[in-house]
Design a protein around this motif. Structure first.
Motif, short mmCIF file in Angstrom:
data_model
loop_
_atom_site.label_atom_id
_atom_site.label_comp_id
_atom_site.label_asym_id
_atom_site.label_seq_id
_atom_site.Cartn_x
_atom_site.Cartn_y
_atom_site.Cartn_z
N LYS A 137 0.90 -0.93 0.13
CA LYS A 137 0.33 0.19 -0.41
C LYS A 137 0.74 1.08 0.14
CE LYS A 137 -3.47 2.88 2.76
NZ LYS A 137 -3.78 2.72 4.02
N ARG A 138 0.48 2.37 -0.57
CA ARG A 138 0.82 3.65 -0.67
C ARG A 138 0.37 4.74 -1.32
NH1 ARG A 138 5.87 5.40 -3.63
NH2 ARG A 138 5.09 7.61 -3.52
N THR A 139 0.70 5.60 -1.56
CA THR A 139 -0.21 6.97 -1.62
C THR A 139 0.34 8.02 -2.61
OG1 THR A 139 0.37 8.40 0.05
CG2 THR A 139 -1.60 6.78 0.57
N PHE A 140 -0.46 8.36 -3.40
CA PHE A 140 0.74 9.04 -4.64
C PHE A 140 -0.29 10.84 -4.73
CE2 PHE A 140 -1.97 6.59 -7.05
CZ PHE A 140 -2.22 7.34 -8.19
N THR A 141 0.07 11.92 -5.76
CA THR A 141 -1.27 12.61 -5.75
C THR A 141 -0.20 12.89 -7.41
OG1 THR A 141 0.65 14.31 -5.04
CG2 THR A 141 -1.17 13.94 -4.07
N THR A 196 -4.49 6.72 -3.40
CA THR A 196 -3.84 5.08 -2.38
C THR A 196 -3.78 4.66 -3.26
OG1 THR A 196 -4.67 6.20 -0.33
CG2 THR A 196 -4.06 4.09 -0.48
N ILE A 197 -3.30 3.46 -3.63
CA ILE A 197 -3.49 2.55 -3.68
C ILE A 197 -2.69 1.25 -3.62
CG2 ILE A 197 -1.27 0.46 -5.61
CD1 ILE A 197 -0.70 3.25 -6.65
N VAL A 198 -3.37 -0.04 -3.91
CA VAL A 198 -3.53 -1.89 -2.58
C VAL A 198 -3.15 -2.33 -3.78
CG1 VAL A 198 -4.26 -2.90 -1.36
CG2 VAL A 198 -4.97 -0.70 -1.13
N VAL A 199 -1.98 -3.46 -3.68
CA VAL A 199 -1.47 -4.28 -4.19
C VAL A 199 -1.63 -5.81 -3.52
CG1 VAL A 199 0.06 -5.53 -5.47
CG2 VAL A 199 -0.50 -2.27 -5.73
N SER A 200 -2.42 -6.66 -4.14
CA SER A 200 -2.30 -7.89 -2.97
C SER A 200 -1.25 -8.85 -4.74
CB SER A 200 -3.46 -8.42 -3.09
OG SER A 200 -3.89 -9.08 -3.59
N VAL A 201 -0.43 -10.05 -4.08
CA VAL A 201 0.53 -10.60 -5.18
C VAL A 201 0.35 -11.93 -3.94
CG1 VAL A 201 2.01 -11.46 -5.74
CG2 VAL A 201 2.06 -9.40 -5.70
N TRP A 202 -0.29 -13.41 -4.90
CA TRP A 202 -0.75 -14.59 -4.52
C TRP A 202 0.85 -15.30 -5.47
CZ3 TRP A 202 -2.74 -18.16 -7.21
CH2 TRP A 202 -2.05 -20.43 -6.41
N ASP A 203 1.83 -15.86 -4.79
CA ASP A 203 2.62 -16.72 -5.56
C ASP A 203 2.66 -18.10 -4.95
OD1 ASP A 203 5.05 -17.59 -6.85
OD2 ASP A 203 6.53 -16.30 -5.85
N PRO A 204 2.32 -18.97 -5.65
CA PRO A 204 2.49 -20.39 -5.73
C PRO A 204 3.95 -21.08 -5.53
CG PRO A 204 1.91 -20.58 -7.69
CD PRO A 204 1.46 -19.01 -7.02
#
Length: 788
Positions: A137-141, A196-204
């Protein structure tokens, strides 16, 4: 062995500047050529600065030079540049949940993007499994001067399934793939203020069915074992960045040189481009050499008169500018570059060879895994990314095989600029895939091809490796060739290894032989290449990932043996295998990797193990010999001859057999008949290869010189092994003499040692391999027979 000096330390930023910053390129191509992007002030908010890196198990010369807030600040897409962009690398809030969990309420950690969670440079450095999901997660303008333009959010790569939200709204579909870049137009998700950006990553990793390469779920800190597999790399591992575009904009340039017609074939891809045209301009040294206008999405050509051809010795790059036109007005403009070169197959002196710009040039390279002890999948800096390629050049190589990993686009830029031919592997799957996995793997492969198809350095796609996750080899080779007919295709690297099934097609037949170099030969339809060989090991104290845990394919007792052995392999290829059809070789490997200790450099890049000048000279001799081949050495087949020693002080001795073994003995006109018969040999076409020779006993017809466990005997026999052991290939020796290389061990030569005949190896560790008088002892005079 030479220690690598650390590069100069960067100028420290003032405290007020230690924040993630908006980045823009001015004159983007010039900035790219300098290897940096220019920056201007802006705002970008992220988590509080409590973050610190973890201690790396080994530090490279660049470990301490990675900025906290803006790592890897260089423009990430050198073949499609725009002047305005914003780098989102730096400190993000971070947490790990169970794989099936939804968005967490809080982010309790911080991670430095784009380093994977398993790495020290990320600040996390812990094992991630298939039961985990990573959250960022992070923010930006958005800068005010971007108003009125679309905003694209770009990911260089993230491993494996990545989902993105902007201001709590999902940006497009989740992306599945660990090695290709992807983007989202997030304009309609922005709020005009702080976003706000939120990123999820799943890596098997290897528990899944996706392309995984050499990643395995091992401990992230040094440990014994691991073999040829290494630490996993989960999550974001390449640059994340923003760029503003027009609503109608260019998304890709596909450029294929057409040397035969002095032109560049171009297909420009775009979004929202109905009714638009494209004007493409090619320049060299600041002077326009060609320009043309054509439709979007349809191939057209640009004249490039008298093109300066791109080669490893002269990697000249033309500047390219593409402008998207609406009614004659440019609404989008991108910079790029191209190299004018061709790659294909042709018969050269009757043998099928790969030809660069119509010329056979032996391709000598290394296996490059692309792993780092501090960043794992991500090089700590752009200088580090360039360094491994530069060392290839310093060592005289002209090619690199990128082994079951796909690097960032800046890696290809450096290969293009420095002049290295690239074999690009598609990362393999862990197991034979089901239908869904096949669809995913092939779609990702197509995207990888699309994203790198304009790189002049890339000359061959390697589809599969040693049977790992193999299926439909022939079909895939045909489809890859149809999708990119401008390059060579290798249907399977290591068709002779590990249960691999050869599709029987593609442009090359590719063997793996350790230590090698083996006996790979071309067919009527495919050139012969040695996709892996070598693996000579030497562990440097103080530069081992897990001290005492390293392994290799053949350990060397000291650096003298390492250098002699390695150069001996290159010489064997030049003298024996290349004249008989081998066209390329890939040495394992450029650096140690975790517990693999067979690199030419240590894993931390602090020590170059080999003698650079000597290796460079051997590689140069190999390349030069392919361009100007010497006349083959021939022997008088069907005739009786003697083999006389040429070592000073022993020139009165000849090769003779006695009680089944072979020795040298003093033979002269007064010698008895038995000795003269024993010292006479009939030269016949090689039992295993008629291009080489076998030596039949004068008084025991049907029995031949034959090596067995290094010692040489007079024996009869049958079967392929016997025929190979009894076949020797002549190479030019000193003062008109001949050296005899073992057909099935081309780097080993017939040598007399203490009056006995042995197969001796340059750099070998046996007594008969001793370097003193090695060349003299392995050079023979082929003379009149003692017994007619």
């Amino acid at each position: 062995m030479r220690r690598v000096p650390a590069p100069p330390l960067p100028v420290p930023l003032p405290r007020s500047g230690r924040r993630a910053r908006w980045v823009t390129t001015v004159l983007a191509v010039l900035a790219l050529l300098a290897g940096t992007a220019l920056t201007v002030s802006g705002t970008a908010a992220a988590a509080p600065r409590a973050w610190t890196p973890k201690p790396a198990p080994m530090t490279t010369p660049w470990t301490g030079q990675v900025p906290v807030d803006h790592p890897l600040p260089e423009y990430p897409r050198p073949q499609l540049t725009r002047p305005d962009w914003a780098n989102l690398n730096g400190i993000w809030d971070f947490t790990v949940t169970s794989a099936d969990a939804g968005r967490p309420a809080s982010f309790t950690e911080q991670i430095r993007v784009p380093f994977v969670a398993e790495s020290a440079l990320s600040g996390i450095q812990r094992r991630i499994t298939q039961n985990d999901k990573l959250w960022y997660k992070r923010t930006f303008t958005v800068p005010s001067n971007w108003n009125g333009r679309r905003v694209q959010l770009n990911f260089g790569a993230s491993d494996w399934r990545t989902t993105v939200w902007v201001n709590d709204r999902q940006a497009g579909a989740a992306h599945s793939g660990g090695f290709d870049s992807f983007s989202y137009d997030i304009t309609d998700l922005l709020n005009g203020g702080t976003n706000t950006i939120v990123v999820s990553v799943w890596d098997p990793t290897q528990t899944g069915s996706q392309a995984v390469g050499k990643q395995r779920l091992n401990e992230v800190t040094p440990h014994p074992g691991g073999g040829i597999f290494y630490t996993a790399a989960s999550g974001i591992w390449q640059t994340v960045w923003l760029e503003p575009t027009a609503a109608a904009h260019i998304t890709r340039l596909d450029m294929v040189p057409d040397l035969g017609n002095n032109r560049l074939k171009v297909t420009v891809r775009g979004a929202g481009t109905n009714g638009h045209q494209v004007r493409l301009t090619v320049s060299g040294g600041g002077t326009t050499v060609g320009t043309a206008t054509g439709p979007v999405g349809v191939e057209f050509t640009v004249a490039v008169p008298n093109p300066r051809r791109w080669t490893p010795d002269d990697p000249f790059l033309y500047d390219v500018k593409a402008e998207l036109l609406s009614g004659g007005t440019a609404v989008d403009s991108v910079g790029s570059y191209t190299g004018m070169r061709s790659i294909g197959l042709a018969r050269v002196d009757g043998l099928l060879r790969p030809v660069l710009n119509g010329e056979f040039v032996f391709q000598t390279g290394t296996l490059d895994q692309g792993y780092w002890p501090d960043g794992i999948y991500t090089a700590p800096t752009d200088a580090a990314l360039r360094y491994d390629l530069q060392k290839h050049k310093d060592l005289g190589f002209n090619m690199v095989r990128k082994h079951i990993k796909v690097e960032p686009q800046r890696w290809f830029y450096w290969a293009d600029r420095l002049g290295l031919l690239v074999w690009q592997d598609m990362p393999s799957m862990e197991r034979t895939p089901d239908a869904a996995a096949r669809t995913q793997w092939e779609a990702e492969y197509d995207r990888v091809i699309d994203q790198h198809r304009s790189s002049p350095s890339l000359v061959m796609w390697v589809n599969q490796n040693e049977g790992w996750g193999q299926y439909d080899q022939a079909r895939i080779a045909d489809e890859v060739k149809a999708y990119d007919p401008s390059r060579l295709v290798d249907n399977m690297s290591g068709v002779n290894c590990c249960g691999a099934v050869d599709g029987g097609n593609g442009d090359v037949v590719d063997h793996h032989v350790y230590v090698g170099p083996g006996t790979t030969v071309p067919s009527a339809t495919r050139a012969a290449v040695l996709g892996e060989f070598g693996g000579l090991g030497f562990k440097v104290a103080g530069h081992e990932w897990y001290p005492g845990g390293g392994f290799s394919y053949e350990d060397q007792p000291d650096l003298a043996h390492l250098n002699n052995r390695f150069v001996g392999l290159l010489d064997g290829i030049r003298e024996v295998r290349m004249p008989r059809g081998l066209s390329a070789s890939v040495y394992t490997e450029i650096t140690d990797v975790e517990n693999e200790a067979n690199g030419l450099l240590t894993y931390d890049r602090q020590v170059v193990k080999v003698d650079e000048a000597r290796v460079r000279s051997a590689n140069r001799a190999l390349i030069d010999a392919s361009r100007s081949p010497a006349a083959p050495v021939t022997l008088p087949a069907g005739q009786y001859k003697s083999l006389r020693v040429t070592t000073p002080g022993h020139t009165d001795r000849s090769v003779r057999h006695q009680d089944g073994a072979v020795f040298t003995a003093v033979v002269d006109g007064g010698s008895d008949t038995l000795l003269k018969n024993d010292a006479t040999w009939k030269i016949v076409p090689g039992l295993a290869d008629s291009g080489c020779y076998s030596f039949e006993s004068r008084n025991y017809p049907g029995e031949y010189l034959r090596h067995r466990a290094y010692r040489v005997y007079k024996e009869g026999g049958s079967g392929y092994l016997f025929r190979a052991d009894a076949t020797f290939c002549p190479v030019r020796g000193a003062n008109g003499g001949v050296r005899l290389s073992a057909y099935n061990f081309p780097e080993q030569y017939l040598r007399h040692y203490d009056a006995e005949l042995w197969l001796a190896t340059p750099g070998g560790t046996h007594a008969w391999d001793h370097p003193t008088l090695f060349t003299e002892d392995t050079t023979w005079a082929v003379e009149a027979p003692w017994a007619p």
